[in-house]
Write an enzyme that holds these catalytic residues in place. Structure first.
Site, PDB file in Angstrom:
ATOM      1  N   TYR A 154       0.961  -1.130   0.188  1.00  0.00           N
ATOM      2  CA  TYR A 154      -0.044   0.145   0.073  1.00  0.00           C
ATOM      3  C   TYR A 154       0.912   1.100   0.092  1.00  0.00           C
ATOM      4  O   TYR A 154       1.586   1.546   1.063  1.00  0.00           O
ATOM      5  CB  TYR A 154      -1.017   0.098   1.203  1.00  0.00           C
ATOM      6  CG  TYR A 154      -2.017  -1.055   1.362  1.00  0.00           C
ATOM      7  CD1 TYR A 154      -2.318  -1.814   0.120  1.00  0.00           C
ATOM      8  CD2 TYR A 154      -2.651  -1.305   2.450  1.00  0.00           C
ATOM      9  CE1 TYR A 154      -3.352  -3.021   0.212  1.00  0.00           C
ATOM     10  CE2 TYR A 154      -3.480  -2.214   2.384  1.00  0.00           C
ATOM     11  CZ  TYR A 154      -3.986  -3.206   1.630  1.00  0.00           C
ATOM     12  OH  TYR A 154      -5.101  -3.900   1.648  1.00  0.00           O
ATOM     13  N   GLY A 170     -18.659   1.607  -2.871  1.00  0.00           N
ATOM     14  CA  GLY A 170     -19.383   2.541  -3.068  1.00  0.00           C
ATOM     15  C   GLY A 170     -21.024   2.487  -3.665  1.00  0.00           C
ATOM     16  O   GLY A 170     -21.740   3.206  -3.310  1.00  0.00           O
TER      17      GLY A 170
END
Length: 321
Positions: free
Chosen positions: A59, A210
């Site tokens: 990440y 989302g």
């Protein structure tokens, strides 16, 4: 304060809600969030009893681990750190997996330094492919456990057969997997196997990237990475958003947001299942913690189960294997 659960049958005690730290760093070439706010978010989560912190060595090319390291400095015992390894990125693009034993031993040394710790609580390959025998991947982490560099072994985004095999090589404590009202394919095989073997489930993507927030509109902006997946394209997205209207209406009637109901639904799927929620702002903590206390009537659950029956959401995402 957030309640605690045992992570798996013989695992450690952790918070029932986990904090996903990925979005605090640039992973797919996007922006890096405000670092001081990200650190404050992690510390506020710890203050509220959310001790499960999820990160990955890839990440932001190590940025995320450095961030977590800064946040837990001086309070190591407050945090349970879960680290994924194995993905190789370059220029914001995934090149593939590197699961060779030599590489894993290299990866963990860098992770320990970036995090500023002596031991990683949960260490897991981000996925398993057939590039390296599973015995070598799992066996290497088992060796790291013997050496004291790792406490527990986890796995991520694998199949039911892979889970059985991995667990036969060394006991698996936790399975990290995408799970939401919109993504229920794991209910037929993977979840039952995890339950049977006494493996905890760390469930991410509770709002289906989302889709279940109620804020998404068709069509998506041209620069959205979601455009790569057929679920978010053309008629598929329009039909999928029609189903989300049911969730929005229920949320409105109950006085919550659709995202809160999405998290609550995952939370209520079992005491062994932990919703893993990504946040990068402190302001998001109260609503996500509140979601853990939401309940549904049997009628509401039936409605959600019908509208979001397995396969009801059309089109694929990266979560589908």
């Amino acid at each position: 304060m957030i309640s605690k659960i045992a992570l798996g049958k013989n695992g450690p005690i952790v918070s029932k809600l986990g904090l996903g730290c990925m979005r605090m760093s640039s992973v797919w070439g996007g922006e890096t969030k405000d670092e001081s706010e990200s650190i404050a978010t992690i510390q506020s989560a710890l203050d509220n009893g959310i001790n499960f912190l999820n990160t990955g060595d890839f990440y932001g090319s190590g940025h995320n681990e450095l961030l977590v390291g800064k946040a837990i400095k001086g309070r190591r015992d407050d945090a349970f750190i879960s680290v994924k390894f194995g993905a190789v990125f370059y220029g914001g693009h995934l090149l593939g997996l590197d699961l060779r034993p030599m590489s894993i031993k290299n990866f963990i040394n860098y992770s320990l330094v970036r995090l500023g710790v002596d031991t990683i609580d949960l260490y897991q390959p981000c996925r398993l492919d057939n590039s390296v025998p599973m015995e070598d991947v799992i066996g290497t982490v088992a060796d790291l456990i013997k050496e004291g560099k790792v406490r527990y072994l986890g796995v991520s985004e694998i199949t039911a057969d892979q889970l059985r095999k991995a667990n036969s090589i060394h006991p698996i404590t936790a399975l990290e997997i995408g799970y939401s009202l919109a993504d229920r394919q794991i209910e037929s095989d993977l979840l039952p196997v995890a339950y049977e073997l006494g493996i905890g489930v760390v469930a991410f993507a509770n709002t289906a990237e989302g889709l279940l927030t109620g804020a998404m509109q068709a069509p998506l902006p041209d620069d959205s990475y979601l455009n790569h997946f057929s679920r978010f394209q053309g008629e598929n997205l329009i039909k999928n958003l029609e189903k989300v209207e049911t969730l929005k209406q229920m949320a409105n009637e109950k006085g919550y947001t659709p995202a809160q109901l999405a998290i609550a639904w995952v939370n209520l799927q079992g005491g062994h299942i932990m919703p893993l929620v990504s946040m990068s702002r402190r302001s998001r903590l109260p609503e996500n913690m509140q979601a853990m206390d939401i309940t549904f009537s049997s009628e509401e659950l039936n409605t959600l189960d019908t509208v979001f029956a397995p396969g009801a959401i059309t089109g694929s995402t990266y979560l589908q294997r």
